[in-house]
Design a protein around this motif. Sequence first.
Motif, PDB file in Angstrom:
ATOM      1  N   PHE B 196      19.240 -46.713 129.665  1.00 39.88           N
ATOM      2  CA  PHE B 196      18.058 -45.909 129.345  1.00 39.88           C
ATOM      3  C   PHE B 196      17.023 -46.094 130.434  1.00 39.88           C
ATOM      4  N   THR B 197      15.917 -45.338 130.293  1.00 40.40           N
ATOM      5  CA  THR B 197      14.939 -45.275 131.368  1.00 40.40           C
ATOM      6  C   THR B 197      14.024 -46.493 131.420  1.00 40.40           C
ATOM      7  N   LYS B 198      13.784 -47.137 130.286  1.00 43.30           N
ATOM      8  CA  LYS B 198      12.794 -48.218 130.257  1.00 43.30           C
ATOM      9  C   LYS B 198      13.495 -49.548 129.981  1.00 43.30           C
ATOM     10  N   PRO B 199      13.028 -50.642 130.636  1.00 44.34           N
ATOM     11  CA  PRO B 199      13.816 -51.877 130.670  1.00 44.34           C
ATOM     12  C   PRO B 199      14.184 -52.503 129.313  1.00 44.34           C
ATOM     13  N   VAL B 200      13.214 -52.661 128.377  1.00 49.80           N
ATOM     14  CA  VAL B 200      13.530 -53.373 127.127  1.00 49.80           C
ATOM     15  C   VAL B 200      14.555 -52.580 126.318  1.00 49.80           C
ATOM     16  N   ALA B 201      14.349 -51.262 126.221  1.00 50.01           N
ATOM     17  CA  ALA B 201      15.287 -50.415 125.483  1.00 50.01           C
ATOM     18  C   ALA B 201      16.623 -50.341 126.217  1.00 50.01           C
ATOM     19  N   SER B 202      16.577 -50.293 127.540  1.00 45.85           N
ATOM     20  CA  SER B 202      17.809 -50.204 128.326  1.00 45.85           C
ATOM     21  C   SER B 202      18.696 -51.409 128.064  1.00 45.85           C
ATOM     22  N   ALA B 203      18.101 -52.594 127.978  1.00 48.84           N
ATOM     23  CA  ALA B 203      18.870 -53.806 127.708  1.00 48.84           C
ATOM     24  C   ALA B 203      19.482 -53.741 126.310  1.00 48.84           C
ATOM     25  N   ALA B 204      18.684 -53.276 125.324  1.00 52.09           N
ATOM     26  CA  ALA B 204      19.178 -53.186 123.940  1.00 52.09           C
ATOM     27  C   ALA B 204      20.335 -52.192 123.854  1.00 52.09           C
ATOM     28  N   PHE B 205      20.157 -51.014 124.474  1.00 50.49           N
ATOM     29  CA  PHE B 205      21.204 -49.979 124.408  1.00 50.49           C
ATOM     30  C   PHE B 205      22.437 -50.412 125.208  1.00 50.49           C
ATOM     31  N   GLY B 206      22.196 -51.058 126.353  1.00 48.48           N
ATOM     32  CA  GLY B 206      23.303 -51.548 127.175  1.00 48.48           C
ATOM     33  C   GLY B 206      24.176 -52.506 126.385  1.00 48.48           C
ATOM     34  N   GLY B 207      23.518 -53.375 125.592  1.00 52.70           N
ATOM     35  CA  GLY B 207      24.253 -54.325 124.747  1.00 52.70           C
ATOM     36  C   GLY B 207      25.104 -53.605 123.716  1.00 52.70           C
ATOM     37  N   MET B 208      24.565 -52.521 123.148  1.00 56.29           N
ATOM     38  CA  MET B 208      25.311 -51.766 122.126  1.00 56.29           C
ATOM     39  C   MET B 208      26.544 -51.097 122.728  1.00 56.29           C
ATOM     40  N   LEU B 343      15.286 -46.703 116.181  1.00 56.98           N
ATOM     41  CA  LEU B 343      14.057 -45.932 116.314  1.00 56.98           C
ATOM     42  C   LEU B 343      13.288 -46.479 117.511  1.00 56.98           C
ATOM     43  N   ILE B 344      12.746 -45.575 118.336  1.00 54.08           N
ATOM     44  CA  ILE B 344      11.878 -46.030 119.425  1.00 54.08           C
ATOM     45  C   ILE B 344      10.562 -45.254 119.370  1.00 54.08           C
ATOM     46  N   ASP B 345       9.479 -45.929 119.786  1.00 57.69           N
ATOM     47  CA  ASP B 345       8.123 -45.370 119.731  1.00 57.69           C
ATOM     48  C   ASP B 345       7.423 -45.828 121.009  1.00 57.69           C
ATOM     49  N   PHE B 346       6.946 -44.873 121.825  1.00 56.23           N
ATOM     50  CA  PHE B 346       6.398 -45.269 123.128  1.00 56.23           C
ATOM     51  C   PHE B 346       5.446 -44.196 123.659  1.00 56.23           C
ATOM     52  N   ASN B 347       4.804 -44.487 124.799  1.00 52.61           N
ATOM     53  CA  ASN B 347       3.931 -43.488 125.419  1.00 52.61           C
ATOM     54  C   ASN B 347       3.909 -43.660 126.939  1.00 52.61           C
ATOM     55  N   TYR B 348       2.936 -43.011 127.618  1.00 51.95           N
ATOM     56  CA  TYR B 348       2.896 -43.071 129.080  1.00 51.95           C
ATOM     57  C   TYR B 348       2.891 -44.524 129.584  1.00 51.95           C
ATOM     58  N   ASP B 349       2.154 -45.392 128.861  1.00 50.79           N
ATOM     59  CA  ASP B 349       1.902 -46.731 129.395  1.00 50.79           C
ATOM     60  C   ASP B 349       2.750 -47.817 128.763  1.00 50.79           C
ATOM     61  N   THR B 350       3.253 -47.578 127.557  1.00 55.02           N
ATOM     62  CA  THR B 350       3.972 -48.634 126.840  1.00 55.02           C
ATOM     63  C   THR B 350       5.408 -48.225 126.623  1.00 55.02           C
ATOM     64  N   GLU B 351       6.337 -49.050 127.070  1.00 59.40           N
ATOM     65  CA  GLU B 351       7.749 -48.733 126.905  1.00 59.40           C
ATOM     66  C   GLU B 351       8.176 -49.021 125.455  1.00 59.40           C
ATOM     67  N   PRO B 352       9.350 -48.529 125.010  1.00 64.72           N
ATOM     68  CA  PRO B 352       9.805 -48.823 123.650  1.00 64.72           C
ATOM     69  C   PRO B 352       9.973 -50.333 123.461  1.00 64.72           C
ATOM     70  N   LEU B 353       9.400 -50.848 122.360  1.00 68.80           N
ATOM     71  CA  LEU B 353       9.413 -52.284 122.082  1.00 68.80           C
ATOM     72  C   LEU B 353       9.967 -52.532 120.685  1.00 68.80           C
ATOM     73  N   PRO B 354      10.463 -53.757 120.417  1.00 67.83           N
ATOM     74  CA  PRO B 354      10.896 -54.088 119.050  1.00 67.83           C
ATOM     75  C   PRO B 354       9.691 -54.251 118.124  1.00 67.83           C
ATOM     76  N   GLY B 355       9.938 -54.184 116.801  1.00 65.86           N
ATOM     77  CA  GLY B 355       8.868 -54.346 115.818  1.00 65.86           C
ATOM     78  C   GLY B 355       9.182 -53.529 114.587  1.00 65.86           C
ATOM     79  N   MET B 356       8.135 -53.180 113.814  1.00 61.91           N
ATOM     80  CA  MET B 356       8.308 -52.374 112.601  1.00 61.91           C
ATOM     81  C   MET B 356       7.416 -51.152 112.660  1.00 61.91           C
ATOM     82  N   GLU B 370      19.287 -51.374 114.890  1.00 62.07           N
ATOM     83  CA  GLU B 370      20.079 -50.497 114.031  1.00 62.07           C
ATOM     84  C   GLU B 370      19.748 -50.746 112.564  1.00 62.07           C
ATOM     85  N   SER B 371      19.608 -49.653 111.800  1.00 64.07           N
ATOM     86  CA  SER B 371      19.306 -49.805 110.376  1.00 64.07           C
ATOM     87  C   SER B 371      19.675 -48.528 109.635  1.00 64.07           C
ATOM     88  N   ARG B 372      20.072 -48.685 108.365  1.00 61.89           N
ATOM     89  CA  ARG B 372      20.336 -47.514 107.531  1.00 61.89           C
ATOM     90  C   ARG B 372      19.051 -46.729 107.272  1.00 61.89           C
TER      91      ARG B 372
END
Lengths: 104, 410
Positions: B196-208, B343-356, B370-372
């Motif tokens: 993926f385009t942004k590092p934290v999400a890219s690592a998570a998706f790469g693992g999947m 689920l990912i939530d992000f904007n111009y300045d903040t990449e997708p991060l873990p959380g709720m 991943e979640s139902r």
Amino acid sequence: MSTTTLAGREIHVDAEGFLTEYDEWDEALAAQLADQIGVALTPEHWDVIRFLRADYAETGQTATTRRVQAVGGFPVKQQFVLFPKKPGKKMSYIAGLPKPAGCV
Amino acid sequence: MRRLLILGAGTAGTIAANKLRRMLDADDWQITIVDQRGTHYYQPAFLFIPFGRYRPDKARRKASRLIPSGVTRVEGEIDRVDPDARRVALADGTVLPYDYLIIATGTSPHPEETPGMEGDWHGAVHSFYTFDDAVALRGALAGFTGGRLVVHISEMPIKCPVAPLEFTLLADAHLRERDIRDKVDITFVTPLSGAFTKPVASAAFGGMLDERGIAVEPDFMVESIDAEAHRLVSYDEREVPYDLLVTVPVNKGAAFVGRSGLGDELDFVPVDPHTLRHAAHPEIFAVGDAAAVPTSKAGAVAHFELDVFPENFVRIVAGEEPVESFDGHATCFIESGAGKAMLIDFNYDTEPLPGMFPVPALGPLPLLKESRFNHWGKLAFEPLYWSMLLPGRPLPLPAHMSMRGKRVPS
């Protein structure tokens, strides 16, 4: 954002080492940046880098490989020869610009 | 009478027409929308149609039913904008003058941009970004019993940049259900340096992808397709063979944008990223995928843009300065197969991060995990798209991205 010392002076860079201040760049610094990533600069390299600098000054964004071809007139194939494997990243790194923002 | 002209009746244009009709006085403002298609598609369905999990005709509705009364709908192909004369010419000769123009004509796939791609289209080369392509791929996948499946992105930016990843994860699950996963090699080929385009999400998706035995070929910029030998060829002369290629062609904005001198090298409209206003022509705006702004091209972005843009537009036409600014907010569900989603939530300045999300700690939707619940969230969104989003009714989601509930990994 952090700072590093290159070509005898302090410069501002992001986590990946891309310069964050447009005006901290000059051609002496470019030669050092190129050296760091194993690119030996020829007049052809300089033509691309000068285009990137001028285009950024005009648009406020780093040109993508497509724009470097379409507007700068340097075919993508040639960009790959000059800056092997990752031309988009390598060109912008040497030109002291942020990574192209096509990556969103 | 002042004239507002909206070009394009997709997600962004339809929301803009609905919201602005309510906000602009009917005695003072005439609103016209140009619809180039006549049909409105629920595009997230294009991802499910290839797997036989969605009845194709459910994904389309008549666009005319989604345009509010009080807005004139003109069906036709747009030929050109004349920004100096402030008028738009359609291919059939109709001329539409405007005082303000909103360009919402989106992005389209262009297989002809890659040599060799079009020649075998719907043969061994497929895609899922149009209704017809999604339906054709359904047939191809049903007949696919083993070999090399390659999922490929030609060039960034593309519409819905998580969709190729979702398609790959769903294909993996689909092949497991059919008990033929062990007969298929799946490779994800991307011009990016990772999944993926942004590092934290890219690592998570790469693992999947890794967990599922899916190979990744990064930094691959396609130069051509050898349709006879069934190979992708890159500019640095790497080759990736395939039996079934699912590609995302080069994405470009509408051709009339380029013809009118309003576009960049991909026919997207350069506008201020916070006000969506054209620099050289202050009476022209671009919303949705048509805008060259550094965030994802996605329906969620169109939605958040149109949470802040209409108020700004009303200020501008009243002679005031725009105050609210769009922050690049995007929220995307990512189907990962077997009834789960991320689920990912992000904007111009903040990449997708873990959380709720949307409520800190409580969620109920976990970010980057991943979640139902996320899968149900994605399914629940569909009726809201037609009944709430397009008519421009408020959804309980903040227009601006919030850091509340997000964790920055060390």
